[in-house]
Design a protein around this motif. Structure first.
Motif, mmCIF file in Angstrom:
data_model
loop_
_atom_site.group_PDB
_atom_site.id
_atom_site.type_symbol
_atom_site.label_atom_id
_atom_site.label_comp_id
_atom_site.label_asym_id
_atom_site.label_seq_id
_atom_site.Cartn_x
_atom_site.Cartn_y
_atom_site.Cartn_z
ATOM 1 N N VAL A 79 -5.846 -13.835 -0.477
ATOM 2 C CA VAL A 79 -5.298 -13.311 0.771
ATOM 3 C C VAL A 79 -4.050 -14.115 1.111
ATOM 4 O O VAL A 79 -4.088 -15.338 1.193
ATOM 5 C CB VAL A 79 -6.336 -13.404 1.913
ATOM 6 N N GLU A 80 -2.947 -13.413 1.296
ATOM 7 C CA GLU A 80 -1.693 -14.071 1.642
ATOM 8 C C GLU A 80 -1.511 -14.130 3.156
ATOM 9 O O GLU A 80 -1.193 -15.179 3.710
ATOM 10 C CB GLU A 80 -0.531 -13.323 0.999
ATOM 11 N N LYS A 81 -1.702 -12.989 3.835
ATOM 12 C CA LYS A 81 -1.587 -12.984 5.291
ATOM 13 C C LYS A 81 -2.302 -11.779 5.874
ATOM 14 O O LYS A 81 -2.555 -10.786 5.202
ATOM 15 C CB LYS A 81 -0.130 -13.021 5.740
ATOM 16 N N VAL A 82 -2.634 -11.926 7.149
ATOM 17 C CA VAL A 82 -3.289 -10.873 7.913
ATOM 18 C C VAL A 82 -2.439 -10.640 9.154
ATOM 19 O O VAL A 82 -2.195 -11.581 9.915
ATOM 20 C CB VAL A 82 -4.720 -11.286 8.332
ATOM 21 N N GLU A 83 -1.987 -9.403 9.336
ATOM 22 C CA GLU A 83 -1.213 -9.094 10.541
ATOM 23 C C GLU A 83 -1.105 -7.589 10.743
ATOM 24 O O GLU A 83 -1.052 -6.831 9.781
ATOM 25 C CB GLU A 83 0.184 -9.720 10.503
ATOM 26 N N ASP A 84 -1.097 -7.193 12.007
ATOM 27 C CA ASP A 84 -0.868 -5.801 12.401
ATOM 28 C C ASP A 84 -1.718 -4.792 11.628
ATOM 29 O O ASP A 84 -1.204 -3.803 11.113
ATOM 30 C CB ASP A 84 0.616 -5.437 12.253
ATOM 31 N N GLY A 85 -3.010 -5.041 11.529
ATOM 32 C CA GLY A 85 -3.902 -4.095 10.877
ATOM 33 C C GLY A 85 -3.741 -4.000 9.380
ATOM 34 O O GLY A 85 -4.124 -3.005 8.764
ATOM 35 N N ARG A 86 -3.185 -5.032 8.783
ATOM 36 C CA ARG A 86 -2.986 -5.046 7.340
ATOM 37 C C ARG A 86 -3.304 -6.429 6.776
ATOM 38 O O ARG A 86 -3.080 -7.439 7.421
ATOM 39 C CB ARG A 86 -1.550 -4.681 6.991
ATOM 40 N N VAL A 87 -3.807 -6.408 5.548
ATOM 41 C CA VAL A 87 -4.070 -7.655 4.830
ATOM 42 C C VAL A 87 -3.232 -7.616 3.562
ATOM 43 O O VAL A 87 -3.349 -6.697 2.751
ATOM 44 C CB VAL A 87 -5.567 -7.798 4.475
ATOM 45 N N SER A 88 -2.378 -8.606 3.408
ATOM 46 C CA SER A 88 -1.526 -8.709 2.229
ATOM 47 C C SER A 88 -2.224 -9.615 1.222
ATOM 48 O O SER A 88 -2.638 -10.727 1.561
ATOM 49 C CB SER A 88 -0.169 -9.291 2.627
ATOM 50 N N ILE A 89 -2.357 -9.118 -0.019
ATOM 51 C CA ILE A 89 -3.031 -9.902 -1.060
ATOM 52 C C ILE A 89 -2.109 -10.044 -2.269
ATOM 53 O O ILE A 89 -1.232 -9.214 -2.507
ATOM 54 C CB ILE A 89 -4.382 -9.276 -1.482
ATOM 55 N N LEU A 90 -2.319 -11.118 -3.022
ATOM 56 C CA LEU A 90 -1.574 -11.383 -4.255
ATOM 57 C C LEU A 90 -2.549 -11.493 -5.418
ATOM 58 O O LEU A 90 -3.568 -12.183 -5.315
ATOM 59 C CB LEU A 90 -0.808 -12.700 -4.157
ATOM 60 N N ASP A 91 -2.239 -10.831 -6.537
ATOM 61 C CA ASP A 91 -3.076 -10.995 -7.720
ATOM 62 C C ASP A 91 -2.569 -12.183 -8.535
ATOM 63 O O ASP A 91 -1.626 -12.869 -8.139
ATOM 64 C CB ASP A 91 -3.155 -9.699 -8.530
ATOM 65 N N LYS A 92 -3.165 -12.417 -9.695
ATOM 66 C CA LYS A 92 -2.814 -13.580 -10.519
ATOM 67 C C LYS A 92 -1.357 -13.570 -10.981
ATOM 68 O O LYS A 92 -0.778 -14.614 -11.251
ATOM 69 C CB LYS A 92 -3.709 -13.622 -11.760
ATOM 70 N N ASP A 93 -0.792 -12.367 -11.113
ATOM 71 C CA ASP A 93 0.596 -12.237 -11.564
ATOM 72 C C ASP A 93 1.579 -12.164 -10.404
ATOM 73 O O ASP A 93 2.726 -11.764 -10.574
ATOM 74 C CB ASP A 93 0.736 -10.994 -12.444
ATOM 75 N N ASN A 94 1.092 -12.520 -9.204
ATOM 76 C CA ASN A 94 1.890 -12.494 -7.969
ATOM 77 C C ASN A 94 2.347 -11.100 -7.564
ATOM 78 O O ASN A 94 3.367 -10.945 -6.901
ATOM 79 C CB ASN A 94 3.085 -13.452 -8.040
ATOM 80 N N ASN A 95 1.594 -10.085 -7.996
ATOM 81 C CA ASN A 95 1.848 -8.729 -7.519
ATOM 82 C C ASN A 95 1.200 -8.597 -6.150
ATOM 83 O O ASN A 95 0.031 -8.925 -5.980
ATOM 84 C CB ASN A 95 1.259 -7.684 -8.479
ATOM 85 N N ARG A 96 1.953 -8.101 -5.196
ATOM 86 C CA ARG A 96 1.485 -7.993 -3.816
ATOM 87 C C ARG A 96 0.961 -6.585 -3.560
ATOM 88 O O ARG A 96 1.543 -5.604 -3.972
ATOM 89 C CB ARG A 96 2.626 -8.316 -2.856
ATOM 90 N N SER A 97 -0.156 -6.515 -2.842
ATOM 91 C CA SER A 97 -0.716 -5.251 -2.373
ATOM 92 C C SER A 97 -1.018 -5.407 -0.895
ATOM 93 O O SER A 97 -1.232 -6.519 -0.407
ATOM 94 C CB SER A 97 -2.014 -4.907 -3.104
ATOM 95 N N THR A 98 -1.063 -4.289 -0.204
ATOM 96 C CA THR A 98 -1.391 -4.311 1.217
ATOM 97 C C THR A 98 -2.586 -3.409 1.456
ATOM 98 O O THR A 98 -2.613 -2.258 1.001
ATOM 99 C CB THR A 98 -0.191 -3.849 2.064
ATOM 100 N N LEU A 99 -3.570 -3.934 2.151
ATOM 101 C CA LEU A 99 -4.783 -3.180 2.474
ATOM 102 C C LEU A 99 -4.811 -2.907 3.975
ATOM 103 O O LEU A 99 -4.551 -3.813 4.773
ATOM 104 C CB LEU A 99 -6.028 -3.989 2.082
ATOM 105 N N ARG A 100 -5.134 -1.672 4.343
ATOM 106 C CA ARG A 100 -5.278 -1.346 5.755
ATOM 107 C C ARG A 100 -6.588 -1.931 6.252
ATOM 108 O O ARG A 100 -7.601 -1.898 5.549
ATOM 109 C CB ARG A 100 -5.282 0.174 5.933
ATOM 110 N N ALA A 101 -6.585 -2.473 7.469
ATOM 111 C CA ALA A 101 -7.798 -3.111 7.999
ATOM 112 C C ALA A 101 -7.901 -2.880 9.498
ATOM 113 O O ALA A 101 -7.023 -3.275 10.249
ATOM 114 C CB ALA A 101 -7.778 -4.602 7.705
ATOM 115 N N ASP A 102 -8.993 -2.235 9.903
ATOM 116 C CA ASP A 102 -9.307 -2.142 11.326
ATOM 117 C C ASP A 102 -9.936 -3.452 11.797
ATOM 118 O O ASP A 102 -9.751 -3.864 12.933
ATOM 119 C CB ASP A 102 -10.269 -0.983 11.591
ATOM 120 N N THR A 103 -10.695 -4.083 10.903
ATOM 121 C CA THR A 103 -11.328 -5.379 11.175
ATOM 122 C C THR A 103 -11.234 -6.224 9.910
ATOM 123 O O THR A 103 -11.386 -5.706 8.807
ATOM 124 C CB THR A 103 -12.814 -5.207 11.561
#
Length: 156
Positions: A79-103
């Motif tokens: 987990v890289e950061k949590v903000e504004d209903g989203r969680v930003s994650i990084l995989d082993k190759d530093n590829n970033r993804s964003t997950l929508r999150a109500d909680t």
């Protein structure tokens, strides 16, 4: 926290739940939310596999249940950061993804709280026995054995 999620279901808002941490507590929480409350949890785990210290047979059952409940799992991601209903994650190759999150639920791990046990041991010495999670979190079989041995050494 994962403890708050278990104790206070009213704190969990919406359907999209991101659980940060895929140990025993995080996986258990995801299954409970999906099976009992109809939520759509997603697990993000930094290690390459979920609950690596879990007994193999239990982990196999848990993985089957996660799959049956269509719970998304991102292993090898942090987990890289949590903000504004989203969680930003990084995989082993530093590829970033964003997950929508109500909680967002933090299940990064737990430590034993031994304050009471330590105080009792200081006062009563060797008569105090600690068993279960205050020795090693999540080892059910070990807790049962420790409880048996503690009980078998009680003075009358």
């Amino acid at each position: 926290s994962v403890l708050d999620a278990h104790r206070h279901k009213d704190m969990i808002k919406g359907e999209q739940i991101v659980i940060c941490g895929g140990g025993l507590s995080g996986c258990d929480c995801a299954l409970e939310l999906a099976m009992e409350y109809g939520k759509k949890p997603v697990i993000v785990e930094m290690m390459d596999k979920l609950a690596p210290k879990m007994i193999m047979m239990n982990r196999a059952s848990m993985q089957r249940m996660l799959k049956e409940q269509n719970i998304e799992v991102y292993t090898g991601c942090r987990v890289e950061k949590v903000e504004d209903g989203r969680v930003s994650i990084l995989d082993k190759d530093n590829n970033r993804s964003t997950l929508r999150a109500d909680t967002v639920i933090s299940a990064f791990g737990m430590r034993s709280d031994n304050l009471l046990a330590d105080a009792l041991e200081k006062k009563y010495g060797w008569r105090v026995r600690t068993v279960g999670d205050c020795n090693q979190i999540g080892r059910v079989g070990l807790a049962i054995r420790e409880g048996y041995f503690a009980g078998s050494t009680i003075d009358e």
